[in-house]
Write a protein that holds these residues in place. Structure first.
Motif, short mmCIF file in Angstrom:
data_model
loop_
_atom_site.label_atom_id
_atom_site.label_comp_id
_atom_site.label_asym_id
_atom_site.label_seq_id
_atom_site.Cartn_x
_atom_site.Cartn_y
_atom_site.Cartn_z
N UNK A 1 38.81 39.27 43.01
CA UNK A 1 38.81 39.53 41.56
C UNK A 1 38.75 41.02 41.25
N UNK A 2 38.03 41.80 42.06
CA UNK A 2 37.89 43.23 41.79
C UNK A 2 39.23 43.96 41.96
N UNK A 3 40.18 43.35 42.66
CA UNK A 3 41.47 44.00 42.90
C UNK A 3 42.55 43.50 41.95
N UNK A 4 42.14 42.76 40.94
CA UNK A 4 43.09 42.16 40.00
C UNK A 4 43.30 43.08 38.80
N UNK A 5 44.56 43.36 38.48
CA UNK A 5 44.86 43.94 37.16
C UNK A 5 45.88 43.04 36.48
N UNK B 1 46.04 43.92 43.90
CA UNK B 1 46.32 45.04 44.80
C UNK B 1 45.91 44.67 46.21
#
Lengths: 150, 143
Positions: A81-85, A145
């Motif tokens: 989730x932290x790498x989602x844009x 990402x």
């Protein structure tokens, strides 16, 4: 962790219907800078012919993202989730959401595709009311990402 | 059914401001607690310049001036599509300004298509932003 391309076609449902209430609609409307009285004042909403307060047009994403969390939380989906844009978003409303609605949501993973170090994950969440009638279709494309070692 | 095929109508521009406080408020209102929207460390760990606004905050904000222009009925928005072109960095302690300009095409039966242009510091934030409004929910002076 790679995004699992085999998750395309999977479906995820909210475990119980989302109960739309006036306070949440007002809180959301304030957060997106809405000024329309029908988002805040029941009499104003009724004057426009609605049963109760009207949701801001992007409120449907709150319910869709609740279904999306079921997908992201699935360890076999492989989404960090932290790498989602967010790449793309669309709403097609059959009718506006109003306070008092009980909204069911079913998310379908439409596609998972990799390109240029990104996994593009497209989902469609179909919202329906207590009578089973369609309310909104919410389509979202997330770019995950794929940074090394992240 | 005989709406005059008038020229496109320019709407705006409108100026909006976004602060860190707005991101916190949107996180709570929406339930989207991705740390890239409140923690510079978390944002930099995934190669972002710092905290960025939720794309959905930008999308939710920029439609509001159009709703107000169209008479204030949120239910007039039948469809709304955007493509996010670049993240909106929101530094601590400063407001970021957004400019929203819109063009409404001449109404067709049952639909009025409006294209939005959203910029910040001269750069386009959204690659595409299009709303379809229901003309029957817009006062006649606006359609």
């Amino acid at each position: 962790m790679p995004v699992n391309p085999d998750s395309a076609g999977r479906r995820y449902r909210l475990t119980e219907p989302y109960l739309v209430n006036r306070q949440k609609l007002r809180e959301f409307a304030s957060a997106v800078g809405a000024k329309a009285p029908a988002c805040f004042d029941v009499a104003a909403a009724r004057a426009l012919g609605y049963a109760d307060l009207v949701a801001a047009p992007t409120f449907a994403v709150v319910i869709a993202q609740a279904a999306e969390r079921e997908y992201v939380a699935d360890p076999t989906a492989g989404i960090d989730f932290a790498r989602v844009v967010h790449a793309e978003q669309s709403f097609h409303h059959h009718r506006p959401i109003v306070a008092g609605d009980q909204i069911s949501a079913e998310l379908t993973v439409v596609s998972v595709a990799e390109r240029a170090g990104l996994a593009m994950v497209t989902t469609r969440t179909d919202l329906s009311d207590a009578a089973g009638q369609p309310v909104s279709a919410v389509t979202s494309t997330l770019a995950v990402r794929l940074g090394a070692g992240g | 059914m005989s709406a005059p095929a008038g020229p496109a109508t320019a709407i705006g521009p409108f100026e909006l401001r976004v602060t860190r406080g707005d991101l916190v408020r949107y996180a709570g209102a929406s339930g989207d607690f991705n740390p890239i929207h409140y923690s510079d460390d978390a944002a930099r760990a995934v190669d972002l310049p710092g905290v960025i606004a939720h794309g959905m905050l930008t999308m939710g904000l920029v439609i509001q001036p159009l709703i107000d222009w169209a008479g204030g009925d949120p239910g007039a928005v039948l469809a709304y599509d955007v493509r996010f072109a670049r993240p909106l960095a929101v530094p601590d302690g400063a407001a970021v300004e957004l400019t929203v300009a819109a063009r409404a095409a001449a109404p067709e039966p049952g639909r009025m298509t409006v294209n939005l242009t959203v910029t910040s510091a001269g750069q386009k934030l959204l690659g595409k932003a299009q709303a379809v409004l229901d003309p029957s929910r817009i006062p006649s002076g606006r359609r």
